[in-house]
Motif scaffolding. Sequence first.
Motif: not given
Length: 114
Positions: A29-36, A98-113
């Motif tokens: 949750i802290g990683a999501w807050a840092c992304t925000f 792990l699911v939240l962190m994977a979702l965060l990485l997908v949300a950040l990496l998919v626009p890069a594609l």
Amino acid sequence: MSPDTTAAQNVRRRWRAWPWGWAALLLSIGAWACTFMLVVLVMTSMGMPGDGSHALQRSAPYLYFTLALGVGLLLGGVVASVLAMRLRRQPAGGVCALVLMALLLVALLVPALF
């Protein structure tokens, strides 16, 4: 000098009893807050066209600190999730993290594609 084995065993037992699943969930949750906060900092550092990059340069230390904190939280969350599942200390929290962190990485990496 002989090492005190009972003290070493007590220390080992103490960290194994920590709630690793909850720690992993809080770290994710802290990683999501840092992304925000990164998004907020980038949006506030955008100036008018033609003004140069003064606003971005001024907020660069905050951006780097928030990015480093987010990466540290992600790594700590992965370690805590693995410990939660291996030691069977709130493994559901570890899986959710792990699911939240994977979702965060997908949300950040998919626009890069694209």
